[in-house]
Enzyme design. Structure first.
Site, short mmCIF file in Angstrom:
data_model
loop_
_atom_site.label_atom_id
_atom_site.label_comp_id
_atom_site.label_asym_id
_atom_site.label_seq_id
_atom_site.Cartn_x
_atom_site.Cartn_y
_atom_site.Cartn_z
N HIS A 8 -11.78 -4.79 8.49
CA HIS A 8 -12.16 -4.65 7.07
C HIS A 8 -13.45 -3.87 6.87
CE1 HIS A 8 -9.09 -7.65 6.16
NE2 HIS A 8 -9.34 -7.51 4.88
N PHE A 54 -6.79 -0.43 5.09
CA PHE A 54 -5.38 -0.58 4.73
C PHE A 54 -4.67 0.78 4.64
CE2 PHE A 54 -6.79 -4.57 2.12
CZ PHE A 54 -7.23 -5.15 3.30
N GLU A 112 0.82 -1.21 0.00
CA GLU A 112 0.00 0.00 0.00
C GLU A 112 0.86 1.26 0.00
OE1 GLU A 112 -0.76 -2.69 1.82
OE2 GLU A 112 -2.76 -3.22 1.13
#
Lengths: 79, 821
Positions: free
Chosen positions: B598, B557, B531
Site C-alpha cells: 500500500h 492497485f 479496478e
C-alpha cells in the site's frame, strides 16, 4: 447538572476540526446517544452524539467555526 | 453506501431459497416462412452473401499466410491472421439485428464481426449519409480509389468495396487503412459504421463496451453496445468485472430517473469451444454451458441464452430480442453463440489438440452450406443464383486484394520520410475550453459545508507570524484538488467520476468530501471494487464521446488494472492514428504507513509505457493547476497524489493558491528554491525532504542548493533542469520510488547525456532501496530523508566537503546489486 459536549480526539494527528452543523438548537431536548452536531476534520465528516439526556443549554462553538480537540462545543443540562 | 439502503438483519438472516431463471439452450424454432415475412427474400439472400464475403475474405488471408499468394496475387503478409472460418453465422446473424448506431467492440478474431457490422450498416444507412461518411474519411482519398477500381458508381457496391478495402489496407498496415495502418488485423475499426475498436487482448472489449454503454445511456445517443469475445474470455477477471459493473443495482435504483436502468450492453460470446490450446467445455471451464454464467451476475441471469451460431437467423432473433430488452433498460444481456472454429486459432496452429473426426463432424454443420440449403429448400435460392453470389464475392475480394497490395492505392506507412510519425500520434495535445458559466444539473455548491469552509481558509500555508497554518485553516492539496474537480464537474456536463468510495465517504482521503451533496448519482458514483472495470469503463465512456475522472484508491492497485492502463488507456489514441481521443484522468494515491502492498510509488512504471501522460504534483498550487490541465486535455493522464501530502499547504507560490480556476501546463518542472552550488531535482514528497536538506546545507555546510520539483514525468521538458545544471554543475535526483528501473534513472541518464559538458560530477540518484516498503515505524529508514540528501551532496557531489555518510545509505551499492537487492 451541566454535561459538556467535548470535541473528541478524532485521530492522533488531528488537532482541530470544524463545526459543520448543529442538529439541535439551544433549548431543544436531546437524548443520550442522539446526534447533535456534525464536525469535519481535514479528511472526514462525523456526527457527534449527545453524552447525556437533557436540554441543549448552550452552544459554545457555532457552525463554521473551528474548534481544537478537547474544547467544549456546547452544554447539555440534565434534570 | 447511501444510508437509505438499510441492511436489515430481519431480511438478511431469513431462510430462503434462490430461484435462478431458466436459461434457454437452442430454443429457436421460427419457421423460415415466418422469417421471410420478417426480413424479405432480398435480405435473406444478403445474409448468405455476407457470410460468403466473410469466408472469402478470411480464406484470402489464410492463403497469403500459407502460400504467399491468393487468386494469382503474390504478397507477403507478415502480420497475424486469427480467422473466423466456420463462425460466419454468428457474425452476420448478430449484425443483422443491429442498427447503424449500435456499436460493436470486437474480439481479436474480429474480421468477420467487422465486415458483418459494416455490411449491415451500409444496408441500413441512407445514401447521403453513406456518401458523407466515405467523403469524410481521409479527405475522400479512399473513396476516390474505390471509384477508380470499381469503374462504377453503384452506391452500395462503392460502400461495400470501401469497407473491405479500408479493412484490408489496415490489416496490411497501409497508411490508407481505416486506422492509418496503426491498428492492423486485431485492432481495425471504423466508427461511422458502428464498428468500434476490436481488441487483441482476450476479453478486452468487455469493460470498454460497458463504459461505452454507460455513455450511450447518459449522453442520450441511443442504441446499444456489443462486447464480442470468445468462450475463453470467461476465464478473464476483467470480463466478470465488466458484467458486474453493467448490472450494478444502483443503475436501476439510485440513479436519476431519466438515466435509470441496467446498461445497454450485450455480452456476446462467440463460443467456438476452444480457448487457445485449452478446451472450455470439459477442460478449462466448469460452466458446461457458457450461458450459465449469467445466473451468477443478477436475478435476470442477464437474460442469458445459448444460441445456435450455425444458423444466422437464430442469432439475429436472439440479438433482436436482447436489443429490445437493453433499450428498455433491462440490461445487461448475455448470449452464448456456439459457432465452431473450422480453422486453427491462428495460422501457426497445428490443430494438435483436436481430432480430425471432430473437425470433419462439424463440416456437416457448416453455417454457409446449411443456410444455403435451407434457402433452396424454401424456394428462395437456386443453384444459379448461389453460384452468381459466390462468383461476385470472389471477384470483389480479389479486386479489393489487388488494390490493397498496390502501393499506388494503399501506400505503406512511410516511417523513413517521417521517423517520429508514430510518436506524433501518441497525444493530441488538444483541450476543451470550459464555458464561463456553470452548466448542468447539480445542487448549489455554496450550500455545502466544504465550500463554506474553503471560503474561510487562508490561501497560503504560512501565517502572518511566519508559522504554518493548520490544515483546517489553510487550503491543502486535498482542497486544491477538490476545487478543480468541482469546477470541472460544474462546467463540463460530459464529465463523470467514480471510484470505490467517492460519494458519501468522500474519497478515502477526503478529496471528494462534499461532492456527493452537489452531484447526482449519474455524475459521481461508488464503483465496485473492480479496478479493471473502473479503468476500462472510463476508456469506453471516453471513446463514446464522454470524459471521465476515475480513481484507484492506491497506486499499488494498478496491478489489478494492468491491461486496462497499459494496453488500452495508453494505446488507443495511437492505434487509431489519432482518430480516437481518450480524455480520461486516472487519479492514483501513493500510500504510506501500510507497508509493502500500500505504499509504493509506481509512477515510473506507467511513465515507461508509451501513450500516457504522467503527473505527480507536490504542492497545492501545482495540484490544482495540473489537475485542471489534465481534466481539460483530451489525452489520457495518470495523476499521482501522495497520501502524506494531502494536508500540505502552499509554501512556495507567491500569494498562495488562487481561488479562481487556472491551469498549470503538464510537463514543465518548477524551481521551488533558487541556489547556485547544486541542483536537487525532486519528484513527489521528496520535495519537502529536499527543502529541509537545503536549509541544513546552507546553514552548516555553506552549500547553496537549487530545488526543482519535476511535477510531471511525461511529458518532461528538460530546459529548466539543464539551465539549472549549467549554473550549478551538479545534480542530485530524489524520489521515493525504489531506485532500480525508476523514473529518476531515466532522468539521470538523460541529464548525463544532454548536460555532460556542464557537469562537474555524474548525476546522483537517491531513491528508496530495492526492497519492500516497510510499515509506518520503519518508513523513515526507507524513504529518502533530508540527511540522506545531505550525505550524497557532501560525500559524492562536492567531495571536497570531505564528510562521511551520517544516514543509513553508506552501503555498497555494487554488492547489493550483485545480490539482487
Amino acid at each position: 447538572m451541566d454535561v459538556p459536549i467535548v470535541m473528541p480526539q478524532l485521530g492522533v494527528d488531528i488537532e482541530e476540526a470544524q463545526i459543520d452543523e448543529w442538529l439541535k438548537a439551544e433549548g431543544d431536548a436531546v437524548e443520550e446517544g442522539e446526534q447533535v452536531v456534525i464536525v469535519t476534520t481535514p479528511k472526514v465528516t462525523l456526527e457527534l452524539e449527545a453524552p447525556a439526556s437533557g436540554v441543549l443549554k448552550s452552544i459554545a462553538i457555532p457552525a463554521d467555526e473551528i474548534a481544537k480537540v478537547g474544547t467544549t462545543l456546547g452544554i447539555i443540562e440534565t434534570e | 453506501m447511501p444510508k437509505e439502503l438499510f441492511v436489515d438483519p430481519q431480511v438478511m438472516r431469513k431462510a430462503d431459497r434462490l430461484r435462478v431463471p431458466e436459461i434457454p439452450v437452442h430454443a429457436y424454432a421460427t419457421p423460415l416462412a415466418e422469417e421471410r415475412q420478417r426480413y424479405g427474400d432480398k435480405t435473406l439472400i444478403r445474409v448468405l452473401r455476407d457470410m460468403m464475403m466473410v469466408r472469402e475474405f478470411e480464406t484470402m488471408l489464410a492463403s497469403f499466410k500459407a502460400q504467399g499468394a491468393y487468386a494469382g496475387i503474390e504478397f507477403v503478409y507478415k502480420g497475424p491472421a486469427h480467422l473466423s472460418i466456420g463462425q460466419e453465422g454468428a457474425a452476420v446473424g448478430s449484425a443483422l439485428a443491429l442498427k447503424p448506431d449500435d456499436h460493436i467492440f470486437g474480439s481479436h478474431r474480429s474480421h468477420g464481426e467487422f465486415i458483418a457490422k459494416g455490411l449491415s450498416a451500409i444496408a441500413g444507412l441512407e445514401p447521403a449519409a453513406l456518401a458523407a461518411i466515405m467523403e469524410g474519411h481521409q479527405g475522400g482519398a479512399m473513396l476516390r480509389s474505390v471509384e477508380k477500381i470499381l469503374g462504377g458508381d453503384n452506391e452500395t457496391e462503392v460502400a461495400e468495396t470501401f469497407l473491405l478495402l479500408g479493412l484490408l489496407a489496415e490489416i496490411f498496415m497501409r497508411a490508407s487503412g481505416f486506422n492509418g495502418g496503426m491498428g492492423g488485423s486485431m485492432h481495425a475499426f471504423f466508427l461511422p459504421f458502428g464498428a468500434y475498436p476490436n481488441n487483441a487482448i482476450v476479453g478486452g472489449s468487455a469493460g470498454i463496451a460497458t463504459g461505452a454503454a454507460m455513455r450511450k445511456r447518459l449522453g442520450g445517443d441511443g442504441g446499444i453496445t456489443v462486447a464480442y469475445s470468445g468462450d475463453g474470455s470467461t476465464g478473464c477477471g476483467p470480463v466478470w468485472e465488466a458484467m458486474n459493473f453493467s448490472s450494478m443495482a444502483q443503475l436501476k435504483g439510485l440513479w436519476p430517473e431519466e438515466h435509470r436502468g441496467g446498461l445497454p450492453v450485450l455480452f456476446c460470446f462467440n463460443n467456438n469451444f476452444y480457448a487457445m490450446g485449452g478446451q472450455t467445455i470439459g477442460e478449462t471451464a466448469g460452466w458446461d454451458r457458457l450461458s450459465r454464467i449469467g445466473a451468477g451476475i443478477n436475478p435476470d441471469a442477464m437474460h442469458a441464452e445459448t444460441v445456435d451460431g450455425t444458423n444466422p437467423l437464430a442469432v439475429a432473433d436472439a440479438v433482436a430480442r436482447k436489443r429490445a430488452l437493453l433499450v428498455e433498460g433491462a440490461g445487461p444481456a448475455l448470449l452464448d453463440v456456439e459457432c465452431y472454429r473450422a480453422t486453427g486459432h491462428s495460422t501457426s496452429d497445428a490443430n494438435a489438440y483436436r481430432s480430425r473426426d471432430e473437425i470433419k463432424a462439424w463440416t456437416a454443420h457448416d453455417p454457409i452450406a446449411l443456410y444455403a440449403a435451407s434457402l433452396k429448400e424454401a424456394g428462395i435460392l437456386d443453384d444459379t443464383v448461389e453460384a452468381a453470389l459466390a462468383e461476385g464475392v470472389a471477384a470483389r475480394v480479389r479486386m479489393v486484394t489487388a488494390a490493397a497490395v498496390d502501393p499506388a492505392i494503399a501506400a505503406p506507412v512511410d516511417i523513413r520520410a517521417n521517423p517520429t510519425l508514430i510518436g506524433e500520434l501518441m497525444f493530441s495535445n488538444t483541450a476543451i475550453a470550459l464555458p464561463p458559466e456553470p452548466v448542468g444539473t447539480f445542487n448549489d455548491p455554496a450550500s455545502t459545508s466544504r465550500v463554506r469552509q474553503l471560503a474561510k481558509k487562508a490561501r497560503h500555508g504560512i501565517d502572518e507570524n511566519g508559522g504554518l497554518h493548520s490544515p483546517m485553516r489553510a487550503v491543502t492539496i486535498r482542497d486544491a484538488l477538490f476545487e478543480t474537480l468541482l469546477h470541472h464537474f460544474t462546467h463540463d456536463e460530459s464529465l463523470i467520476g467514480y471510484g470505490e468510495e467517492c460519494r458519501e465517504w468522500g474519497g478515502a482521503f477526503g478529496v471528494y468530501r462534499g461532492l456527493s451533496d452537489i452531484l447526482p448519482y449519474d455524475r459521481l458514483f461508488n464503483a465496485p471494487i473492480s479496478e479493471a472495470a473502473i479503468v476500462a469503463t472510463a476508456i469506453g465512456y471516453a471513446m463514446e464521446g464522454g470524459r471521465a475522472v476515475v480513481e484507484l484508491m492506491y497506486t499499488d492497485f494498478i496491478g489489478r488494472a494492468g491491461d486496462e492502463i497499459f494496453n488500452q488507456m495508453a494505446k488507443w489514441q495511437s492505434m487509431s492514428a489519432g482518430m480516437l481521443k481518450l480524455p480520461v484522468v486516472l487519479r492514483c494515491s501513493i500510500g504510506s504507513k501500510y507497508g509493502a502492498q500500500h505504499s509504493q510509488d509506481w509512477s515510473g512504471l506507467v511513465a515507461h509505457i508509451p501513450g500516457l501522460k504522467v503527473v505527480y504534483p507536490s504542492t497545492p498550487y501545482d495540484a490544482k493547476g495540473l489537475l485542471a490541465s489534465a481534466l481539460a486535455g483530451n489525452d489520457p493522464v495518470i495523476f499521482f497524489e501522495s497520501q502524506r501530502l494531502y494536508d500540505a499547504t502552499e509554501m512556495f507560490h507567491e500569494g498562495g493558491v488562487p481561488e479562481d480556476y487556472y491551469q498549470v501546463p503538464i510537463g514543465v518542472p518548477d524551481v521551488k528554491r533558487e541556489g547556485t552550488d547544486v541542483t536537487i531535482l525532486t519528484l513527489g514528497p521528496s520535495l519537502y525532504a529536499a527543502v529541509g536538506a537545503a536549509e541544513t546545507l546552507a546553514a552548516e555546510h555553506g552549500v547553496s542548493a537549487e530545488i526543482i520539483d519535476a511535477r510531471s514525468l511525461v511529458p518532461f521538458d528538460y530546459e529548466t533542469v539543464l539551465k539549472s545544471v549549467r549554473k550549478t554543475g551538479r545534480i542530485l535526483l530524489v524520489s521515493e520510488a525504489s531506485e532500480r528501473g525508476s523514473f529518476l534513472m531515466t532522468l539521470a541518464a538523460d541529464i548525463g547525456r544532454y548536460a555532460h559538458g556542464d557537469l562537474t560530477a555524474p548525476p546522483q540518484v537517491l531513491g528508496s532501496p530495492n526492497w519492500i516498503v516497510p510499515g509506518a515505524e520503519m518508513e523513515s529508514t526507507y524513504f529518502p530523508q533530508a540527511q540522506d540528501i545531505i550525505d550524497i551532496v557532501c560525500c559524492e557531489l562536492i567531495p571536497e566537503k570531505n564528510t562521511d555518510y551520517r544516514g543509513l545509505r553508506g552501503w555498497d551499492g555494487l554488492d547489493l546489486s550483485r545480490r539482487g537487492i
